[in-house]
Motif scaffolding. Structure first.
Motif, PDB file in Angstrom:
ATOM      1  N   VAL A 171       0.840  -1.198   0.000  1.00 35.22           N
ATOM      2  CA  VAL A 171       0.000   0.000   0.000  1.00 35.22           C
ATOM      3  C   VAL A 171       0.872   1.245   0.000  1.00 35.22           C
ATOM      4  O   VAL A 171       0.590   2.231  -0.664  1.00 35.22           O
ATOM      5  N   PHE A 172       2.006   1.191   0.720  1.00 32.53           N
ATOM      6  CA  PHE A 172       2.864   2.368   0.779  1.00 32.53           C
ATOM      7  C   PHE A 172       3.613   2.578  -0.536  1.00 32.53           C
ATOM      8  O   PHE A 172       3.682   3.685  -1.055  1.00 32.53           O
ATOM      9  N   HIS A 173       4.183   1.514  -1.082  1.00 33.61           N
ATOM     10  CA  HIS A 173       5.027   1.680  -2.265  1.00 33.61           C
ATOM     11  C   HIS A 173       4.231   1.720  -3.558  1.00 33.61           C
ATOM     12  O   HIS A 173       4.682   2.300  -4.545  1.00 33.61           O
ATOM     13  N   ALA A 174       3.081   1.074  -3.594  1.00 29.04           N
ATOM     14  CA  ALA A 174       2.275   1.079  -4.812  1.00 29.04           C
ATOM     15  C   ALA A 174       0.819   1.299  -4.469  1.00 29.04           C
ATOM     16  O   ALA A 174      -0.017   0.425  -4.686  1.00 29.04           O
ATOM     17  N   PRO A 175       0.490   2.485  -3.935  1.00 30.99           N
ATOM     18  CA  PRO A 175      -0.914   2.744  -3.627  1.00 30.99           C
ATOM     19  C   PRO A 175      -1.721   2.795  -4.927  1.00 30.99           C
ATOM     20  O   PRO A 175      -1.287   3.407  -5.896  1.00 30.99           O
ATOM     21  N   ARG A 176      -2.851   2.097  -4.960  1.00 29.03           N
ATOM     22  CA  ARG A 176      -3.636   2.040  -6.189  1.00 29.03           C
ATOM     23  C   ARG A 176      -4.824   2.985  -6.170  1.00 29.03           C
ATOM     24  O   ARG A 176      -5.332   3.371  -7.200  1.00 29.03           O
ATOM     25  N   MET A 177      -5.299   3.316  -4.994  1.00 28.65           N
ATOM     26  CA  MET A 177      -6.433   4.226  -4.889  1.00 28.65           C
ATOM     27  C   MET A 177      -5.890   5.653  -4.873  1.00 28.65           C
ATOM     28  O   MET A 177      -4.996   5.970  -4.080  1.00 28.65           O
ATOM     29  N   PRO A 178      -6.370   6.550  -5.758  1.00 30.45           N
ATOM     30  CA  PRO A 178      -5.831   7.913  -5.800  1.00 30.45           C
ATOM     31  C   PRO A 178      -5.863   8.625  -4.443  1.00 30.45           C
ATOM     32  O   PRO A 178      -4.972   9.425  -4.151  1.00 30.45           O
ATOM     33  N   TYR A 179      -6.850   8.307  -3.614  1.00 33.31           N
ATOM     34  CA  TYR A 179      -6.904   8.945  -2.290  1.00 33.31           C
ATOM     35  C   TYR A 179      -5.703   8.556  -1.445  1.00 33.31           C
ATOM     36  O   TYR A 179      -5.046   9.407  -0.839  1.00 33.31           O
ATOM     37  N   THR A 180      -5.390   7.268  -1.403  1.00 26.74           N
ATOM     38  CA  THR A 180      -4.240   6.802  -0.623  1.00 26.74           C
ATOM     39  C   THR A 180      -2.967   7.470  -1.119  1.00 26.74           C
ATOM     40  O   THR A 180      -2.146   7.958  -0.342  1.00 26.74           O
ATOM     41  N   ARG A 181      -2.833   7.509  -2.443  1.00 22.19           N
ATOM     42  CA  ARG A 181      -1.632   8.100  -3.031  1.00 22.19           C
ATOM     43  C   ARG A 181      -1.506   9.569  -2.641  1.00 22.19           C
ATOM     44  O   ARG A 181      -0.457  10.029  -2.197  1.00 22.19           O
ATOM     45  N   ALA A 182      -2.625  10.306  -2.782  1.00 19.73           N
ATOM     46  CA  ALA A 182      -2.602  11.736  -2.468  1.00 19.73           C
ATOM     47  C   ALA A 182      -2.314  11.969  -0.990  1.00 19.73           C
ATOM     48  O   ALA A 182      -1.576  12.873  -0.619  1.00 19.73           O
ATOM     49  N   LEU A 183      -2.880  11.130  -0.152  1.00 15.89           N
ATOM     50  CA  LEU A 183      -2.686  11.280   1.289  1.00 15.89           C
ATOM     51  C   LEU A 183      -1.213  11.052   1.649  1.00 15.89           C
ATOM     52  O   LEU A 183      -0.621  11.800   2.423  1.00 15.89           O
ATOM     53  N   LEU A 184      -0.613  10.029   1.057  1.00 13.55           N
ATOM     54  CA  LEU A 184       0.795   9.746   1.329  1.00 13.55           C
ATOM     55  C   LEU A 184       1.685  10.882   0.833  1.00 13.55           C
ATOM     56  O   LEU A 184       2.654  11.252   1.483  1.00 13.55           O
ATOM     57  N   GLU A 185       1.327  11.441  -0.332  1.00 14.15           N
ATOM     58  CA  GLU A 185       2.150  12.525  -0.882  1.00 14.15           C
ATOM     59  C   GLU A 185       2.059  13.784  -0.031  1.00 14.15           C
ATOM     60  O   GLU A 185       2.984  14.580   0.017  1.00 14.15           O
ATOM     61  N   SER A 186       0.908  13.978   0.631  1.00 15.69           N
ATOM     62  CA  SER A 186       0.718  15.233   1.363  1.00 15.69           C
ATOM     63  C   SER A 186       1.317  15.201   2.765  1.00 15.69           C
ATOM     64  O   SER A 186       1.275  16.185   3.476  1.00 15.69           O
ATOM     65  N   LEU A 187       1.896  14.058   3.156  1.00 15.26           N
ATOM     66  CA  LEU A 187       2.462  13.960   4.502  1.00 15.26           C
ATOM     67  C   LEU A 187       3.735  14.785   4.634  1.00 15.26           C
ATOM     68  O   LEU A 187       4.629  14.673   3.799  1.00 15.26           O
ATOM     69  N   PRO A 188       3.844  15.607   5.683  1.00 16.55           N
ATOM     70  CA  PRO A 188       5.138  16.232   5.948  1.00 16.55           C
ATOM     71  C   PRO A 188       6.087  15.153   6.450  1.00 16.55           C
ATOM     72  O   PRO A 188       5.747  14.407   7.355  1.00 16.55           O
ATOM     73  N   ARG A 189       7.241  15.033   5.815  1.00 16.66           N
ATOM     74  CA  ARG A 189       8.155  13.956   6.204  1.00 16.66           C
ATOM     75  C   ARG A 189       9.550  14.483   6.420  1.00 16.66           C
ATOM     76  O   ARG A 189       9.952  15.495   5.867  1.00 16.66           O
ATOM     77  N   LEU A 190      10.294  13.753   7.226  1.00 15.82           N
ATOM     78  CA  LEU A 190      11.661  14.177   7.524  1.00 15.82           C
ATOM     79  C   LEU A 190      12.599  13.906   6.360  1.00 15.82           C
ATOM     80  O   LEU A 190      13.629  14.547   6.221  1.00 15.82           O
ATOM     81  N   ASP A 191      12.244  12.948   5.512  1.00 12.71           N
ATOM     82  CA  ASP A 191      13.169  12.570   4.441  1.00 12.71           C
ATOM     83  C   ASP A 191      12.753  13.174   3.104  1.00 12.71           C
ATOM     84  O   ASP A 191      12.947  12.592   2.052  1.00 12.71           O
ATOM     85  N   ARG A 192      12.148  14.357   3.143  1.00 19.51           N
ATOM     86  CA  ARG A 192      11.758  15.041   1.903  1.00 19.51           C
ATOM     87  C   ARG A 192      12.620  16.275   1.716  1.00 19.51           C
ATOM     88  O   ARG A 192      13.263  16.738   2.636  1.00 19.51           O
ATOM     89  N   GLY A 193      12.566  16.860   0.513  1.00 22.30           N
ATOM     90  CA  GLY A 193      13.350  18.053   0.228  1.00 22.30           C
ATOM     91  C   GLY A 193      12.921  19.235   1.078  1.00 22.30           C
ATOM     92  O   GLY A 193      11.799  19.288   1.548  1.00 22.30           O
TER      93      GLY A 193
END
Lengths: 325, 336
Positions: free
Chosen positions: B249-271
């Motif tokens: 689910v994390f590496h290959a989210p198939r539902m656009p909602y899951t994907r968008a939610l993961l992308e919108s997370l503030p993370r320590l390992d992002r630019g």
């Protein structure tokens, strides 16, 4: 070098503990103890810490929503600790606050128009109701809210919309400086990102300076230029956001970063799990306040109170040991 | 494969309000194996807490609700029982004993006028019919096992005298007191600091490895999911929209909602200084759900006529990865 917008020196807020039938002072809760930092024009300083670290007390003291016990707070070179009511009103035309909880910080009986317009009325910026409405409409636009919401009351708004109203209210007087106290903590993940982006845009468009208070260092990383990590009322480490996140120099910062859960299941890393709870600020440990939970603590840490010392460009830490982490 | 501990089939929770019926949870089906941790992820209003309460038979407390579907639990005595069909009285024997629950805010779930020790003993005496002194002894043992320093003094304390992390440990102790085979944990670390959250997650994992209980972990935090669960189910507007192993689910989210939610997370390992890809709009109210796929008004892949027409079914995109999106296969082909 440009002069600092805000300069805080040896800020201290001690609350008295009174006991007895004829109450007398038996001790002090050291909520904030000797905190110094400055904020440059158009800079965002992040204040990271856990509950009980004193970060909210620092934010409110800076705006004198709480009276500090001692210390200097200078805004554009002017000491604000001695300001009278008139002086404070002038000061708050330039310095505003966004509160954490958009549910309790908006008056439920007022409409959006009244809430956002109130500072304009109090400060006498737009005494004419028609002009005030126009200003409120443009403020709502700047936080991406529809003017159709003007007559709504807070209970008719979602959490994200309420926080936008809180931000619009802070922006109403066109301030140069904003204290944002956990502005996204109570919001859903998908709404958090919207508000973080909004704050970044406002900083760029309005040349705002901010004191951004958060317990979530991952959120802070997206907003702050510099980060100060506080623990038990003291600054443990302060420096550029990137250096703090990628090469922390204080054991507490290191532990705090390692405790942030990573959503990527393939990136399992070594966790530093801190033992126990944050000690009581009424009875802080001697020497370094973090030593009771620090895995690098040595005997000397109990005797000497470490001072902030340079550990890189604009980067300071308060730790006796230079060999860790 | 081991027979599942819990089988949930087509579970639905409907509240009747003045404004009409509100479907808080619809058509939820899943299995939970013994010793497994499944994370139920969603934003506020997604129905995740309602689902947890429905499994505990606790929805009636707040509003009259109508429940349908089945939730079959393997009991300690070897029989299987559909909890949705049980009377309140029969459910009382299961609640706390076979299934236990911990909540987000331990201060409001603990009784402020009783000591911690009293509250732990209450559950044990109620379900196991042992004497108060035996219960007190087992409470002490339990707190010591949970790594609570000075356990004897903690038993004498009232909830307000404890820190947030300590209160949550006490809640866990109460939940574990009768050795349940299933623990429903509803946002147990949300109100805690990150360093204390790390302690509680470690504790739950440790307890699970010793007792072999299954955990249904309800959270809004994807970071915590990866920390504790093997499988995850993502909920949106009362329905499961994606389910599968955490890594898939994390590496290959198939539902656009899951994907968008993961992308919108503030993370320590992002630019640094990057803008977060935010999801526009807001979570729909359960009383005014959009037609078709509930996510389509916020979805950048939505196609008029397809996405707003019918509610998509939950399809398998691999053997154990389910997704509820009419366009999942074309989207997967376009962006791997």
């Amino acid at each position: 070098m440009t002069p600092s917008l805000l300069q805080v020196k040896n800020l201290r807020k001690w609350y008295e503990i009174r006991r007895g039938v004829l109450p007398r002072v038996v001790g002090h809760v050291r909520a904030v103890d000797d905190v110094s930092f400055d904020i440059q024009p158009n800079e965002v300083l992040g204040l990271a810490g856990e509950s009980g670290s004193g970060k909210t007390t620092i934010g409110r003291s800076v705006l004198r929503l709480i009276e500090p016990s001692s210390g200097l707070i200078a805004f554009k070179g002017e000491d604000v600790t001695g300001l009278d009511a008139n002086g404070l009103r002038r000061f708050r035309r330039q310095a505003q606050i966004v509160f954490q909880d958009p549910y309790s910080s908006l008056d439920p009986r007022m409409t959006v128009e009244q809430i956002v317009g109130e500072p304009l009325r109090v400060q006498g910026i737009a005494p004419d109701p028609h002009a005030r409405r126009q200003r409120v409409e443009s403020l709502l636009e700047s936080v991406s809210m529809s003017r159709q919401l003007l007559m709504r009351r807070p209970r008719e708004l979602s959490g994200g919309q309420r926080q936008r109203v809180g931000i619009a209210r802070a922006l109403a007087v066109d301030p140069e400086f904003i204290v944002a106290d956990e502005p996204v903590a109570s919001l859903d993940v998908s709404i958090q990102a919207q508000v973080i982006n909004l704050l970044q845009d406002l900083k760029a468009q309005l040349h705002l300076s901010m004191l951004f208070i958060s317990h979530d260092i991952a959120v802070m990383r997206h907003v702050a230029d510099r980060i100060a990590v506080v623990y038990l009322g003291k600054i443990m480490e302060i420096g550029p956001a990137r250096a703090i996140c990628e090469a922390p120099r204080h054991p507490y910062t290191e532990a705090l970063l390692s405790a942030v859960p990573n959503p990527d299941p393939s990136q399992r890393r070594q966790r530093i799990v801190l033992q126990g709870d944050i000690p009581s600020p009424a009875n802080p440990p001697t020497g370094c306040v973090f030593r009771t939970r620090c895995r690098y603590a040595i005997g000397e840490c109990a005797q000497t109170q470490p001072q902030l010392q340079s550990t890189g460009p604009k980067h300071y830490k308060a730790c006796l040991r230079n060999d860790v982490p | 494969m081991k027979s599942p501990l819990l089988e949930v089939r087509d579970l639905a929770v409907r509240f009747s309000t003045r404004g009409g019926n509100v479907d808080a949870v619809s058509g939820v089906s899943f299995d939970l194996a013994p010793g497994e941790t499944v994370a139920l992820v969603g934003e506020s209003g997604s129905g995740k807490s309602t689902l947890g309460l429905a499994l505990m038979g606790l929805t009636d407390v707040t509003r009259p609700a109508s429940l349908s579907g089945a939730a079959t639990l393997a009991l300690k005595n070897g029989t299987r029982q559909d909890m949705m069909k049980l009377s309140d009285r029969a459910m009382q024997a299961i609640r706390g004993n076979e299934v236990a629950m911990i909540f987000q805010e331990p201060m409001s779930s603990l009784n402020p006028v009783h000591t911690v020790g009293w509250q732990i003993c209450e559950a044990v005496m109620c379900h196991q019919g042992i004497s108060s002194s035996a219960a007190a002894a087992s409470a002490l043992e339990l707190l010591e096992k949970l790594g609570i320093p000075d356990a004897g003094r903690c038993l004498q304390a009232y909830p307000h005298q404890l820190s947030g992390g300590m209160r949550q440990r006490v809640m866990i102790a109460i939940a574990l007191s009768c050795q349940p085979s299933l623990l429903i944990a509803d946002e147990p670390t949300t109100a805690l600091d990150v360093t204390v959250q790390a302690q509680i997650l470690e504790l739950l994992k440790h307890v699970q490895s010793e007792t072999g209980m299954a955990i249904l972990f309800i959270t809004h935090n994807f970071g915590v999911v990866a920390e504790i669960a093997q499988r995850t189910m993502v909920m949106y507007a009362g329905r499961i929209v994606e389910a599968g192993p955490v890594g898939d689910v994390f590496h290959a989210p198939r539902m656009p909602y899951t994907r968008a939610l993961l992308e919108s997370l503030p993370r320590l390992d992002r630019g640094f200084g990057t803008r977060l890809p935010a999801i526009p709009g807001q979570v729909p109210s359960p009383s005014a759900l959009p037609s078709g796929c509930a996510f389509h008004p916020r979805c950048r892949h939505a196609v008029p006529g397809r996405c707003d027409d019918r509610i998509p079914t939950l399809e398998a995109c691999s053997s154990d990865h389910l997704v509820r999106c009419v366009r999942w296969s074309e989207l997967a082909a376009a962006a791997p």
